[in-house]
Design a protein around this motif. Sequence first.
Motif, mmCIF file in Angstrom:
data_model
loop_
_atom_site.group_PDB
_atom_site.id
_atom_site.type_symbol
_atom_site.label_atom_id
_atom_site.label_comp_id
_atom_site.label_asym_id
_atom_site.label_seq_id
_atom_site.Cartn_x
_atom_site.Cartn_y
_atom_site.Cartn_z
ATOM 1 N N GLY A 8 15.722 18.036 -2.219
ATOM 2 C CA GLY A 8 17.084 17.755 -2.072
ATOM 3 C C GLY A 8 16.890 15.963 -0.674
ATOM 4 N N ALA A 9 15.532 15.426 -0.924
ATOM 5 C CA ALA A 9 15.965 14.021 0.594
ATOM 6 C C ALA A 9 15.953 12.971 -0.725
ATOM 7 C CB ALA A 9 13.933 14.181 0.507
ATOM 8 N N MET A 10 16.855 11.603 0.543
ATOM 9 C CA MET A 10 17.214 11.273 -0.712
ATOM 10 C C MET A 10 16.413 9.527 0.177
ATOM 11 S SD MET A 10 19.324 12.143 -2.372
ATOM 12 C CE MET A 10 20.551 10.601 -2.980
ATOM 13 N N LEU A 11 16.340 8.769 -0.321
ATOM 14 C CA LEU A 11 15.855 7.347 -0.885
ATOM 15 C C LEU A 11 16.924 6.240 -1.244
ATOM 16 C CD1 LEU A 11 11.974 7.321 -1.884
ATOM 17 C CD2 LEU A 11 12.869 7.820 1.107
ATOM 18 N N ASP A 12 16.727 5.205 0.032
ATOM 19 C CA ASP A 12 16.868 3.881 -0.129
ATOM 20 C C ASP A 12 16.654 3.030 -0.803
ATOM 21 O OD1 ASP A 12 19.579 1.698 0.579
ATOM 22 O OD2 ASP A 12 17.431 1.275 1.534
ATOM 23 N N ALA A 13 17.598 2.109 -1.790
ATOM 24 C CA ALA A 13 16.130 1.220 -2.871
ATOM 25 C C ALA A 13 15.814 0.207 -2.276
ATOM 26 C CB ALA A 13 17.696 0.576 -3.678
ATOM 27 N N CYS A 17 12.351 0.474 -3.278
ATOM 28 C CA CYS A 17 11.418 -1.333 -3.690
ATOM 29 C C CYS A 17 9.925 -1.607 -2.886
ATOM 30 C CB CYS A 17 12.743 -2.009 -3.797
ATOM 31 S SG CYS A 17 11.790 -3.979 -4.442
ATOM 32 N N THR A 18 10.503 -1.761 -1.060
ATOM 33 C CA THR A 18 9.472 -1.861 -0.411
ATOM 34 C C THR A 18 7.773 -1.347 -0.604
ATOM 35 O OG1 THR A 18 10.623 -2.141 1.222
ATOM 36 C CG2 THR A 18 8.860 -1.743 2.280
ATOM 37 N N MET A 19 8.298 0.593 -1.253
ATOM 38 C CA MET A 19 7.038 1.408 -1.759
ATOM 39 C C MET A 19 6.295 0.947 -3.157
ATOM 40 S SD MET A 19 6.437 2.983 1.275
ATOM 41 C CE MET A 19 6.737 1.893 2.346
ATOM 42 N N SER A 21 6.548 -2.164 -3.909
ATOM 43 C CA SER A 21 5.829 -3.328 -3.806
ATOM 44 C C SER A 21 4.624 -3.419 -3.407
ATOM 45 C CB SER A 21 6.532 -4.459 -2.900
ATOM 46 O OG SER A 21 7.543 -4.916 -3.721
ATOM 47 N N LEU A 22 4.569 -2.601 -2.455
ATOM 48 C CA LEU A 22 2.663 -1.992 -2.030
ATOM 49 C C LEU A 22 2.268 -1.352 -2.745
ATOM 50 C CD1 LEU A 22 4.209 -0.762 2.052
ATOM 51 C CD2 LEU A 22 2.826 -3.019 1.107
ATOM 52 N N LEU A 23 3.062 -0.247 -4.086
ATOM 53 C CA LEU A 23 2.037 0.316 -4.422
ATOM 54 C C LEU A 23 1.470 -0.417 -5.342
ATOM 55 C CD1 LEU A 23 0.891 3.294 -5.349
ATOM 56 C CD2 LEU A 23 2.761 2.718 -6.871
ATOM 57 N N PHE A 24 1.536 -1.903 -5.850
ATOM 58 C CA PHE A 24 2.261 -2.945 -6.523
ATOM 59 C C PHE A 24 0.473 -3.609 -5.943
ATOM 60 C CE2 PHE A 24 1.820 -7.065 -8.376
ATOM 61 C CZ PHE A 24 0.966 -7.150 -9.808
ATOM 62 N N VAL A 25 0.350 -4.319 -5.722
ATOM 63 C CA VAL A 25 -0.552 -5.209 -4.203
ATOM 64 C C VAL A 25 -1.705 -4.340 -3.895
ATOM 65 C CG1 VAL A 25 -1.116 -6.133 -2.072
ATOM 66 C CG2 VAL A 25 1.380 -6.175 -2.943
ATOM 67 N N PHE A 26 -1.581 -2.912 -3.662
ATOM 68 C CA PHE A 26 -2.761 -2.231 -3.712
ATOM 69 C C PHE A 26 -3.833 -2.017 -4.270
ATOM 70 C CE2 PHE A 26 -0.994 -2.042 0.962
ATOM 71 C CZ PHE A 26 -1.692 -3.546 1.311
ATOM 72 N N TYR A 27 -2.816 -1.290 -5.499
ATOM 73 C CA TYR A 27 -3.875 -0.119 -6.299
ATOM 74 C C TYR A 27 -3.712 -1.588 -8.214
ATOM 75 C CZ TYR A 27 -3.451 3.475 -2.793
ATOM 76 O OH TYR A 27 -4.199 4.249 -1.988
ATOM 77 N N ILE A 28 -2.378 -1.516 -8.636
ATOM 78 C CA ILE A 28 -1.859 -2.086 -9.635
ATOM 79 C C ILE A 28 -2.757 -3.456 -9.811
ATOM 80 C CG2 ILE A 28 0.009 -2.486 -11.616
ATOM 81 C CD1 ILE A 28 0.990 -0.492 -10.340
#
Length: 74
Positions: A8-13, A17-19, A21-28
């Motif tokens: 039931g948790a909600m996340l802001d768009a 997007c920020t998370m 982006s970080l995933l892309f920079v560090f892993y992808i």
Amino acid sequence: MLFALYDGAMLDAHFLCTMLSLLFVFYIAGEKRFECGLCAKRFMRSDHLSKHVLRHRLATDEPKYVVESNTYGN
């Protein structure tokens, strides 16, 4: 805009997007922040660098741990 997550948790768009982006920079993209001081090889994770440095020490027969002083004052 909000996105539903587990339990039931909600996340802001913007946050999502920020998370991503970080995933892309560090892993992808493969950013390698940890560099060996002996041969300049780079690693994504510090534990991989530690294992690599240990291999340098084993190759040169250096002891893994060096005790420089007696902590008990003897």
